[in-house]
Design a protein around this motif. Structure first.
Motif, PDB file in Angstrom:
ATOM      1  N   LYS A   1       1.649   2.925  -3.247  1.00 50.25           N
ATOM      2  CA  LYS A   1       0.552   3.329  -4.138  1.00 50.25           C
ATOM      3  C   LYS A   1       0.315   4.833  -4.017  1.00 50.25           C
ATOM      4  O   LYS A   1       0.671   5.458  -3.019  1.00 50.25           O
ATOM      5  N   SER A   2      -0.324   5.392  -5.048  1.00 51.50           N
ATOM      6  CA  SER A   2      -0.678   6.809  -4.984  1.00 51.50           C
ATOM      7  C   SER A   2      -1.836   6.999  -4.013  1.00 51.50           C
ATOM      8  O   SER A   2      -2.553   6.046  -3.689  1.00 51.50           O
ATOM      9  N   LEU A   3      -2.040   8.229  -3.586  1.00 53.36           N
ATOM     10  CA  LEU A   3      -3.149   8.500  -2.671  1.00 53.36           C
ATOM     11  C   LEU A   3      -4.486   8.150  -3.320  1.00 53.36           C
ATOM     12  O   LEU A   3      -5.399   7.655  -2.662  1.00 53.36           O
ATOM     13  N   GLU A   4      -4.592   8.443  -4.619  1.00 52.92           N
ATOM     14  CA  GLU A   4      -5.844   8.123  -5.329  1.00 52.92           C
ATOM     15  C   GLU A   4      -6.103   6.620  -5.289  1.00 52.92           C
ATOM     16  O   GLU A   4      -7.225   6.179  -5.057  1.00 52.92           O
TER      17      GLU A   4
ATOM     18  N   LEU B   1      -4.943   4.539  -3.077  1.00 51.93           N
ATOM     19  CA  LEU B   1      -5.260   4.153  -1.697  1.00 51.93           C
ATOM     20  C   LEU B   1      -6.727   4.413  -1.375  1.00 51.93           C
ATOM     21  O   LEU B   1      -7.398   3.609  -0.742  1.00 51.93           O
ATOM     22  N   LEU B   2      -7.208   5.574  -1.839  1.00 46.58           N
ATOM     23  CA  LEU B   2      -8.605   5.913  -1.542  1.00 46.58           C
ATOM     24  C   LEU B   2      -9.587   5.018  -2.291  1.00 46.58           C
ATOM     25  O   LEU B   2     -10.761   4.926  -1.918  1.00 46.58           O
ATOM     26  N   ALA B   3      -9.104   4.384  -3.362  1.00 45.82           N
ATOM     27  CA  ALA B   3      -9.984   3.490  -4.125  1.00 45.82           C
ATOM     28  C   ALA B   3      -9.850   2.037  -3.671  1.00 45.82           C
ATOM     29  O   ALA B   3     -10.506   1.146  -4.209  1.00 45.82           O
TER      30      ALA B   3
ATOM     31  N   TYR C   1       0.827  -1.211   0.000  1.00 45.35           N
ATOM     32  CA  TYR C   1       0.000   0.000   0.000  1.00 45.35           C
ATOM     33  C   TYR C   1       0.861   1.261   0.000  1.00 45.35           C
ATOM     34  O   TYR C   1       0.530   2.259  -0.622  1.00 45.35           O
ATOM     35  N   TYR C   2       1.979   1.186   0.722  1.00 44.96           N
ATOM     36  CA  TYR C   2       2.790   2.392   0.909  1.00 44.96           C
ATOM     37  C   TYR C   2       3.285   2.967  -0.417  1.00 44.96           C
ATOM     38  O   TYR C   2       3.508   4.169  -0.540  1.00 44.96           O
TER      39      TYR C   2
END
Lengths: 170, 801
Positions: B33-36, B38-40, B30-31
């Motif tokens: 990944k982009s914030l987008e 992560l939010l998805a 997870y770390y």
């Protein structure tokens, strides 16, 4: 033979089945920090403090052991009382009592600390980042107003992806 | 030595077949990944059922749990909750019902092959009331009053949790086959409005629905959510031609083509459904909540056609015969109000009050009261039934280091009434011996009932985690009922994870189902002339003098024992396999007896004569059964490089019910007693009237703006009885497909088909019956688990605002 069985079981112990919500929360703590600027004096360590009942076990220690945030090594501290907070960049609020949460938020605002909480209404109560889960997905609420009061600058890319923003001065 | 070698080889083979993945922890992945992204990220499914220790991962629960998600509800293409559950839950049966009086309008459902009233239904964790209707015709669930799931607007639902285990030690009466917890949309849902049109391939069953969900945010993430649904269903009809001579012998009209005289299909119905879900959070964290549902339903379906030449017809009013229409008006609502908070010492408390009500008011149209002659009205108010349930509940819980303790107290009050119809709906006039409205004679003044019951429950629940991979839970519940006394139930469950990819779980528990007030007090009779005056025929409450003299006694609770055990294996993060065995033994199941008439013995005749009754029946604790079976689930999901997300779920359910005991019949019934307690039809309905094997394969593909869902289900064979003969109906494969496209940020379009390949159940065959036969008026078995409407299409457009 016993050694073989133990080895087999050990291998399996490394498999998956983690708590995804907890993992995501742990990751967001560090990733959000990359979009935040603090105005307090620079320390040589980036400090993350967990106040309350630590929900992460040793996950944060493992995750941030070799990582740097803002060019600094990360130190994790676990506390239960407001008086123990001291100097920290991020305060993850894992308290359940609203009065205690309110006191911690006020302390953080005065000391330019980025607060992160998962409790409903955390951002409206003055917390800066509220990270909850709605329909199995992370739900990010940012209190930009409190961030500004706290002398914390949140960069536009983070504000752009938050599902809700409590606005401050534009 | 040889054994060790085999063990080593088998371990090696297991590792080769299921190699350990790279040991990068999930959080590390997870770390990066982009914030987008992560939010998805979609997280694990959680449910708040089967334990009082709060929400937990459904995959790692000590008892088997299924969850139907918001997205699955959206992609179901179904407008009714019962249909959605049948689509996604392999052990859930929602059979068709037609020409079954009130049952047509409030169809029962079953879980794991048991009875409709052996399932507890909750809304947001609070007990939902049952319908006042008692199913007394020959349908699945005969003799029970079930919850009407279709009173809950689908647009208001966030998710549905299904506990596949007995849980009376936690929730009290009814939680024998399982528990269904409907979670209403709460915080964070977008406003939406949608309109749907559907019809069958045959061109009937036109359905129009408009629904709206509106959320008003309140301080501290509180909310007021309101849902409204307006639905108009036209009837479907799959009746065959009437093979009988409609007119008198020699009438030339009999030579004309046989007309379709019956209505065999879904009723015509208009529904208004509302839902409220609200949480107001005070500055200090105290939460005030309210949730409720409201349903007003006007429905209409046919009874059996009355031939022009029948003595029940009046040719002056209906020269070509008539089809009585039973048209109930159903009012149903439930409202829960509560307050919850956490004390300084960490104890969480939740105090709530729930008031649920159902009123089933029968009307009959296109009918007559033959005994009133030519002046008979053609529409009647036949009276009805009502049921109210009020619950006050206090829940307490506290999390300690390794222990979660919970407990509480619950007070419940029930009120059941039968109210009379208008006099013309039941009275016996002077022109014939056919009293009352044809189709559904009205309730008589002597049938009126006003019955109450109270009960208090005390419960305690302790969950202990002595080790990170071991969870033990014990629960017990004591209840006192004002009518039959006390119950005490217990539950023990355990979860053990020998490795992070393998989990074993199991539970042992006892349970009960309190006899419903409708079973104890249901009374419905008609009047007829006999030599010495007027006599009654019908059902009598167990306390009525005639029932008592015929052997009726106060109903006892159904008592059950359960155990379930199984495992979950997750060799890789996107694949899981679970299998559970379950066993339920139920004693003293309550059934409606067959008709007791004077032909049994002179003593019975004398009793009936003394009360001016010709035939009587009543509810009684009649039999014991054992049900066992398995549930297997295989879940897999995979995200392809082009962001195409595949989710698939293969589920298999098997259940087998056997009658293990037939209680001793009252001595007054003599040798005929056992056959009166349970006849061939009832035995077959309980043991083979529902599919034993159900297989379903659900596949969902999503990419960007579109989603495609395909559901393939195999309903196993089942049997029905005509006269004394058993007829078997083969298994069928039924498929549904749904395509959804997000046109822009505001609008979504969905189209789909149910029963895509237009599959029908087997016909009856050559039975010799004018009704239930391949060429007869009612060619399909009434127990068909997927109905007999054939293929249907629907289109839905949804707007978000």
């Amino acid at each position: 033979m016993k050694k073989i069985i133990v080895a087999f079981l050990s291998l399996n112990l490394l498999l998956l089945a983690s708590n995804q919500e907890r993992d995501l929360q742990a990751v967001f703590i560090g990733r959000l920090a990359q979009f935040v600027q603090w105005n307090h004096p620079k320390e040589h360590l980036f400090r993350i403090t967990i106040i309350g009942n630590n929900p992460f076990g040793d996950l944060l220690n493992r995750l941030y052991k070799k990582k740097k945030i803002d060019g600094k090594s990360v130190e994790i501290q676990y506390i239960t009382r407001l008086e123990e907070i001291g100097q920290t960049d991020i305060l993850f609020v894992a308290l359940e009592n609203q009065q205690e949460i309110q006191k911690v938020i006020l302390y953080a605002i005065k000391n330019s600390i980025l607060t992160i909480g998962t409790q409903r209404g955390f951002a409206q109560r003055g917390g800066i980042v509220q990270l909850s889960f709605v329909m199995q997905k992370p739900h990010l609420v940012i209190n930009h107003k409190t961030a500004q009061y706290s002398n914390i600058k949140i960069q536009a890319p983070l504000l752009a992806i938050a599902q809700e923003i409590i606005k401050g001065d534009e | 030595m040889q054994t060790k070698k085999y063990l080593f080889l088998s371990l090696l083979a297991t590792q080769l077949l299921y190699p350990a993945p790279k040991t990068t922890p999930q959080s590390e992945k997870y770390y990066h990944k982009s914030l987008e992204e992560l939010l998805a990220t979609e997280t694990e499914l959680k449910a708040d059922i089967g334990s009082r220790s709060g929400e937990r991962d459904t995959m790692y629960s000590d008892v088997p749990i299924d969850v139907i998600t918001t997205q699955q509800i959206h992609l179901s293409g179904s407008l009714e909750l019962s249909e959605i559950l049948q689509k996604y839950i392999a052990g859930f049966n929602y059979p068709s019902a037609s020409i079954k009086d009130g049952t047509d309008h409030s169809k029962p459902f079953t879980l794991r092959g048991l009875n409709p009233d052996q399932v507890l239904v909750l809304i947001n964790g609070k007990r939902l009331h049952q319908s006042s209707l008692i199913h007394v015709n020959n349908s699945i669930g005969r003799g029970s009053s079930s919850v009407d799931l279709n009173t809950i607007p689908v647009a208001s639902i966030e998710r549905i949790e299904i506990l596949r285990d007995g849980a009376a030690a936690q929730y009290g009466s009814d939680a024998i086959a399982g528990v269904i917890n409907v979670i209403l949309k709460g915080y964070g849902h977008k406003n939406r409005i949608s309109t749907t049109y559907a019809q069958t391939h045959e061109g009937d069953g036109k359905t129009k629905q408009t629904d709206i969900f509106y959320s008003t945010p309140l301080p501290y993430d509180g909310f007021i959510n309101i849902t409204a649904e307006f639905r108009d269903n036209q009837k479907t009809n799959r009746a065959g031609a009437d093979l009988r001579d409609l007119y008198a012998q020699g009438d030339p009209r009999n030579a004309l083509a046989n007309p379709i005289t019956m209505h065999y299909g879904d009723p015509e119905a208009q529904n208004i459904l509302l839902a409220l879900n609200s949480e107001m959070i005070a500055q200090n964290g105290t939460t005030f909540y309210a949730h409720g549902i409201f349903n007003k339903r006007e429905s209409e379906a046919g009874a059996i056609f009355r031939l022009p030449i029948e003595d029940r017809n009046n040719p002056t009013l209906y020269p070509d015969g008539f089809l009585p229409h039973i048209a109930p008006k159903i009012l149903d609502y439930s409202l829960s109000l509560g307050i919850k908070d956490r004390l300084q010492n960490g104890i969480k408390w939740d105090l709530s009050y729930t008031n649920g009500y159902n009123n089933f008011h029968f009307y009959v149209h296109n009918s007559l009261n033959d005994s009133l002659g030519d002046s008979s009205p053609t529409s009647f108010d036949s009276g009805g039934t009502s049921y109210r349930q009020q619950v006050i509940n206090l829940d307490l819980s506290k999390n300690l280091e390794l222990l979660t303790l919970a407990g509480g107290i619950e007070y419940r009050k029930e009120h059941y009434t039968i109210y009379k119809g208008e006099p013309d709906s039941y009275r016996l006039g002077e022109f014939s011996n056919n009293a009352g409205a044809q189709g559904f004679p009205g309730f008589l003044p002597s049938n009126e009932v006003d019955a109450h019951r109270e009960n208090v429950g005390l419960y305690i629940d302790a969950k202990f985690n002595p080790r990170p991979n071991l969870t033990l839970e014990v629960a017990s519940r004591f209840e006192h009922y004002s009518d039959f006394g006390n119950t005490f139930d217990g539950k023990f469950s355990a979860l053990y994870k020998p490795t992070q990819s393998l989990m074993f779980h199991g539970s042992l528990n006892t349970g009960f189902r309190a006899p419903s007030l409708s079973q104890s007090y249901f009374t419905s009779t008609t009047t007829e002339y006999v030599v010495n005056g007027l006599n009654q025929i019908g059902s009598f409450g167990v306390d009525s003098p005639v029932a008592r003299d015929l052997g009726a006694v106060k109903l006892k609770p159904e008592i059950s024992q359960h155990y379930t055990f199984g495992f979950v294996y997750q060799p890789i993060s996107n694949l899981s396999l679970s299998a559970d065995y379950f066993y339920n033994a139920i004693d003293d199941r309550i059934l409606l007896t067959g008709n007791i008439s004077g032909s049994i013995s002179p003593q019975v005749q004398a009793i009936l004569d003394s009360y001016n009754v010709t035939k009587a029946r009543y509810f009684t604790n009649a039999i014991g059964t054992q049900t066992d079976g398995v549930d297997v689930r295989l879940n897999y999901h995979h995200k392809f490089d082009n962001n195409l997300l595949l989710k698939t779920n293969l589920a298999y359910h098997y259940n087998n019910t056997q009658i293990t005991q037939i209680n001793t019949a009252p001595s007054i019934l003599g040798a005929a007693g056992e056959g009166i307690l349970i006849d061939t039809l009832t035995k077959e309905r309980i043991t083979s009237g529902q599919p034993k094997h159900i297989l379903s394969l659900y596949t969902q593909l999503t990419q960007g703006d579109w989603a495609l869902a395909f559901n393939l289900k195999r309903f196993g064979g089942y049997a029905s009885v005509l006269g004394e003969d058993l007829y078997r109906f083969d298994a069928k494969w039924v498929s549904d497909v749904e395509f959804s496209y997000q046109i822009n940020a505001r609008f979504n379009l969905s189209i789909g088909a149910k029963n895509l390949f237009d599959v029908y159940p087997d016909r009856w065959g050559d039975t010799g019956s004018d009704f239930y036969s391949t060429q007869g008026s009612l060619p399909y078995p009434p127990e068909s688990p997927f109905g007999y409407n054939g293929r249907s299409y629907h289109i839905c457009i949804e707007g978000r605002f």
